[in-house]
Design a protein around this motif. Structure first.
Motif, PDB file in Angstrom:
ATOM      1  N   LEU A 101       0.856  -1.178   0.000  1.00 35.67           N
ATOM      2  CA  LEU A 101       0.000   0.000   0.000  1.00 35.67           C
ATOM      3  C   LEU A 101       0.895   1.232   0.000  1.00 35.67           C
ATOM      4  O   LEU A 101       1.932   1.253   0.669  1.00 35.67           O
ATOM      5  CB  LEU A 101      -0.923   0.031   1.224  1.00 35.67           C
ATOM      6  CG  LEU A 101      -2.002  -1.050   1.323  1.00 35.67           C
ATOM      7  CD1 LEU A 101      -2.657  -0.996   2.702  1.00 35.67           C
ATOM      8  CD2 LEU A 101      -3.049  -0.856   0.221  1.00 35.67           C
ATOM      9  N   ALA A 102       0.507   2.264  -0.741  1.00 37.90           N
ATOM     10  CA  ALA A 102       1.290   3.493  -0.784  1.00 37.90           C
ATOM     11  C   ALA A 102       0.384   4.670  -1.095  1.00 37.90           C
ATOM     12  O   ALA A 102      -0.655   4.524  -1.752  1.00 37.90           O
ATOM     13  CB  ALA A 102       2.401   3.389  -1.830  1.00 37.90           C
ATOM     14  N   ARG A 161      -2.862   7.130  -4.825  1.00 36.43           N
ATOM     15  CA  ARG A 161      -2.928   5.946  -3.972  1.00 36.43           C
ATOM     16  C   ARG A 161      -2.730   4.712  -4.836  1.00 36.43           C
ATOM     17  O   ARG A 161      -3.179   4.672  -5.984  1.00 36.43           O
ATOM     18  CB  ARG A 161      -4.285   5.865  -3.265  1.00 36.43           C
ATOM     19  CG  ARG A 161      -4.572   7.050  -2.357  1.00 36.43           C
ATOM     20  CD  ARG A 161      -6.028   7.135  -1.966  1.00 36.43           C
ATOM     21  NE  ARG A 161      -6.910   7.320  -3.101  1.00 36.43           N
ATOM     22  CZ  ARG A 161      -7.129   8.489  -3.694  1.00 36.43           C
ATOM     23  NH1 ARG A 161      -6.509   9.581  -3.258  1.00 36.43           N
ATOM     24  NH2 ARG A 161      -7.957   8.586  -4.730  1.00 36.43           N
ATOM     25  N   GLY A 214      -2.320   0.165  -4.434  1.00 36.41           N
ATOM     26  CA  GLY A 214      -2.261  -1.038  -3.629  1.00 36.41           C
ATOM     27  C   GLY A 214      -2.220  -2.256  -4.521  1.00 36.41           C
ATOM     28  O   GLY A 214      -2.726  -2.231  -5.653  1.00 36.41           O
ATOM     29  N   GLU A 244      -4.589   1.576  -8.839  1.00 36.22           N
ATOM     30  CA  GLU A 244      -3.894   2.858  -8.726  1.00 36.22           C
ATOM     31  C   GLU A 244      -4.857   3.980  -9.077  1.00 36.22           C
ATOM     32  O   GLU A 244      -5.626   3.866 -10.039  1.00 36.22           O
ATOM     33  CB  GLU A 244      -2.680   2.905  -9.655  1.00 36.22           C
ATOM     34  CG  GLU A 244      -1.654   1.825  -9.392  1.00 36.22           C
ATOM     35  CD  GLU A 244      -0.516   1.851 -10.396  1.00 36.22           C
ATOM     36  OE1 GLU A 244      -0.110   2.964 -10.791  1.00 36.22           O
ATOM     37  OE2 GLU A 244      -0.046   0.768 -10.797  1.00 36.22           O
ATOM     38  N   TRP A 262       6.192   9.787  -2.335  1.00 39.10           N
ATOM     39  CA  TRP A 262       5.410   8.597  -2.014  1.00 39.10           C
ATOM     40  C   TRP A 262       5.925   7.971  -0.720  1.00 39.10           C
ATOM     41  O   TRP A 262       7.119   7.988  -0.442  1.00 39.10           O
ATOM     42  CB  TRP A 262       5.539   7.553  -3.121  1.00 39.10           C
ATOM     43  CG  TRP A 262       4.785   7.823  -4.386  1.00 39.10           C
ATOM     44  CD1 TRP A 262       5.214   8.553  -5.459  1.00 39.10           C
ATOM     45  CD2 TRP A 262       3.482   7.339  -4.722  1.00 39.10           C
ATOM     46  NE1 TRP A 262       4.256   8.558  -6.438  1.00 39.10           N
ATOM     47  CE2 TRP A 262       3.184   7.812  -6.016  1.00 39.10           C
ATOM     48  CE3 TRP A 262       2.544   6.551  -4.064  1.00 39.10           C
ATOM     49  CZ2 TRP A 262       1.986   7.539  -6.666  1.00 39.10           C
ATOM     50  CZ3 TRP A 262       1.346   6.264  -4.704  1.00 39.10           C
ATOM     51  CH2 TRP A 262       1.077   6.758  -5.995  1.00 39.10           C
ATOM     52  N   GLY A 266       5.070   4.209   1.574  1.00 37.28           N
ATOM     53  CA  GLY A 266       4.260   3.005   1.573  1.00 37.28           C
ATOM     54  C   GLY A 266       4.886   1.888   2.375  1.00 37.28           C
ATOM     55  O   GLY A 266       6.004   2.007   2.892  1.00 37.28           O
ATOM     56  N   ARG A 306       5.346  -2.557   2.348  1.00 36.62           N
ATOM     57  CA  ARG A 306       5.253  -3.747   1.503  1.00 36.62           C
ATOM     58  C   ARG A 306       5.503  -4.995   2.336  1.00 36.62           C
ATOM     59  O   ARG A 306       6.349  -4.993   3.255  1.00 36.62           O
ATOM     60  CB  ARG A 306       6.251  -3.663   0.348  1.00 36.62           C
ATOM     61  CG  ARG A 306       6.215  -4.859  -0.582  1.00 36.62           C
ATOM     62  CD  ARG A 306       6.748  -4.506  -1.958  1.00 36.62           C
ATOM     63  NE  ARG A 306       5.885  -3.504  -2.600  1.00 36.62           N
ATOM     64  CZ  ARG A 306       4.749  -3.786  -3.217  1.00 36.62           C
ATOM     65  NH1 ARG A 306       4.321  -5.055  -3.286  1.00 36.62           N
ATOM     66  NH2 ARG A 306       4.038  -2.832  -3.768  1.00 36.62           N
TER      67      ARG A 306
END
Length: 631
Positions: free
Chosen positions: A178-179, A186, A188, A208, A621, A623, A625
């Motif tokens: 997710l970022a 956004r 995922g 996205e 960005w 996020g 992982r």
């Protein structure tokens, strides 16, 4: 005294660093320099249509592997291709917008793009939609730079780009990420893969979204300018399932689907021109394939694949036009190992294409191709030869081929040469678009030759390639009605074979590892000109450089990439050069978890990829992982 601007300094750093990294092999004779050694020789398929070690390829092939994709911090498939394969880009704005691409200066329609061996893209526009693809589903990308019609047929003038989606192996693995980023962006993704009891499986889905910014600049006087944000949302799903009933035999099924909904700027004809509408590009692509690969004897391996694909685009306002391409493809390929280091490949390929939206009815054409290839090693020498015959129901017969060889001057240095014939097929727009296309149009023909030098020592490598490609019968719009078929439909011109072009240049690459440091660089020089006018072909930069530096300390890593794009000519004016600085960092706070951060266009440069269009400014960005197997 002249003071350098930050912009000039960034571009100078890119050029100097890239040149230094490419030239570094010359220092390898010095005993004080020691690079980490590695015996790994990655395997590619694109060079001969069958698996072979990358180091044995006679062609100029770039492999962008899974680790590079995962750690690149790149924002899109197109950005990866520009950074690592030297592909030049021309985008109508930022992420999600239509993107053109030039491999070795060839037109966008002159490069073949495949996903898992299946040709993709629009048969009306003649290009694949990189803007609809997601990095999350890709295992690796192979890029063959140079003449490849002898293996892949029509449109492989600049080369071939092969995208391979993820395939399951080993124990169950679950991945996800997710970022969030600037411009209300956004993304995922979630994936699962593995193998058990003869079955292998892999599936992924990614989403996205971004608000973006206005695609058209406000300072060029474009009638399309609308200050609203032009965002997009994209969903991509892939699945691969295989069953191995006996050793050496596998039956597989693969499917990929992408949905893109992207806003863009345009206008309704007036007067006055009205750009206030909500223009959208709604694109849905789908590829489904069934394949079998079996080793029938120690010398004979056969592959069968049947595939169906669609490229369905609805573009415009509420009453938007729809253009749909449908492809059905069948391939039977046989690899015969006639000696330990010699192989013959024989293949038959049938392609049926349909297009809706160009005219009131459905346009159709079929292509039957017969392929023969040979590759062999003779001590330090290698030889590759390919011949292909294409019989097309619409534009006739074409025979193409290539011949290449290499010679190992030492254990680390190899010289290679390759020459080939190519052709680019007319699109359905070229043959049938109202008031433009007609069936007198002929395929473009090309002759290409290249000479290369490859160096490799352990984990370090470098190469230099010079090439020249002569293309004739270029398909372009001409306003001269005397060059068109006799019809009132072409009173204002038509598509015609009226041009010749020469694409020549040099590509330099370097990759080096020194302790925890990794360095990579690509330098491309391109002279792409219209032979009849002497003018440079539009949207091609005379030079493009990319240099990446990464430091991996185990639990954390950091890296940076600078990409420098030179000045370009466009239809409405000149485009200035620019340099992009991208930063990235990761922190593995648990074996299966890591934080990821990146800043794209960190220097906040003004990017004009196409005249009157603009890319994004600085975008940060952050996020997280997850990978069940660990990082």
């Amino acid at each position: 005294m002249q003071v350098s601007t930050p912009r000039a300094t960034l571009r100078a750093v890119a050029r100097a660093s890239a040149t230094a990294l490419v030239a570094l092999p010359a220092l390898s004779i010095a005993p004080s320099i020691a690079f980490a050694q590695s015996s790994l020789d990655p395997v590619i398929v694109i060079g001969t249509r069958e698996a072979q070690p990358l180091s044995k390829s006679v062609a100029d092939v770039v492999l962008i592997d899974a680790d590079t994709l995962r750690n690149s911090g790149a924002g899109s498939v197109a950005d990866v291709l520009r950074r690592y394969a030297g592909v030049q880009l021309a985008s109508n704005g930022g992420p999600g917008q239509t993107t053109g691409y030039f491999l070795r200066g060839a037109n966008t329609s002159s490069t073949v793009v495949m996903i898992d061996g299946v040709r993709v893209g629009s048969a009306t526009l003649g290009q694949a939609a990189f803007e609809s693809m997601s990095l999350a589903s890709i295992e690796r990308i192979e890029v063959l730079r140079g003449p490849a019609s002898g293996l892949y047929g029509a449109d492989a003038v600049g080369g071939v780009i092969q995208i391979v989606t993820k395939k399951g192996q080993g124990a169950l693995n679950v991945t996800g990420g997710l970022a969030v980023g600037d411009y209300s962006s956004r993304q995922g993704d979630f994936g699962v893969s593995g193998s058990q009891a003869g079955f292998d499986y892999a599936a992924s889905i990614s989403r996205e979204t971004s608000d973006g910014t206005t695609a058209v600049r406000g300072d060029r006087g474009s009638p399309s300018y609308n200050p609203d944000d032009d965002g997009y949302h994209r969903t991509v799903a892939t699945a691969r399932l295989g069953f191995t009933p006996a050793e050496g035999h596998r039956i597989g099924v693969s499917a990929t689907q992408s949905r893109l909904n992207a806003q863009y700027d345009a206008y309704e004809f007036g007067p006055p021109a009205d750009p206030s509408g909500d223009y959208r590009n709604r694109l849905k692509t789908r590829e489904v394939a069934v394949d079998y690969r079996g080793t029938l004897s120690p010398i004979w391996t056969t592959t069968l694949q049947v595939a169906h694909g669609t490229d369905d685009s609805v573009t415009g306002l509420a009453d938007a036009g729809r253009f749909k391409t449908t492809r059905d493809q069948a391939t039977w390929q046989n690899a015969l190992r006639i000696a330990p280091d010699q192989q013959v490949v024989l293949a038959y390929e049938r392609l049926e294409e349909k297009a809706d939206g160009v005219t009131d009815g459905t346009l159709k054409r079929t292509n039957n191709a017969y392929i023969a290839g040979y590759s062999g090693l003779f001590g330090p020498a290698a030889l590759e030869a390919n011949l292909r015959r294409d019989d097309n129901s619409l534009y006739g017969n074409n025979t193409t081929g290539s011949l290449g060889g290499s010679y190992a001057l030492s254990s680390t240095l190899k010289v290679r040469a390759l020459a080939g014939k190519t052709f680019r097929a007319p699109t359905f727009n070229d043959t049938d678009f109202p008031f433009y296309g007609h069936h007198d149009i002929r395929p473009e023909k090309g002759r290409s030759a290249e000479l290369g030098l490859n160096w490799r020592s352990g984990a370090s490598s470098a190469s230099a390639t010079v090439y020249r490609n002569k293309v004739k019968d270029l398909i372009v719009y001409t306003p001269d009605a005397t060059l068109c078929p006799a019809s009132d439909d072409f009173a204002f011109g038509c598509a015609a074979n009226v041009g010749k072009a020469t694409l020549k240049g040099a590509t330099l690459t370097g990759a080096h590892r020194l302790g925890n440091w990794n360095f990579a660089a690509n330098v491309d020089f391109l002279d792409a000109k219209n032979d009849e006018t002497g003018a440079r072909l539009i949207r091609r930069a005379a030079h493009q450089e990319s240099v990446s530096v990464d430091y991996d300390a185990g639990a954390w890593s950091a890296g940076a990439t600078v990409t420098d794009i030179g000045k370009r000519l466009d239809t409405a004016g000149n485009l200035g050069g620019y340099a992009l600085l991208d930063l990235r960092a990761t922190w593995r706070f648990l074996p299966q978890w890591r934080l990821e951060a990146k800043v794209l266009n960190a220097a906040d440069r003004d990017v004009e990829p196409v005249y009157s269009y603009q890319g994004l400014g600085r975008q940060a960005w952050i996020g997280v992982r997850y990978d069940m197997k660990g990082f």
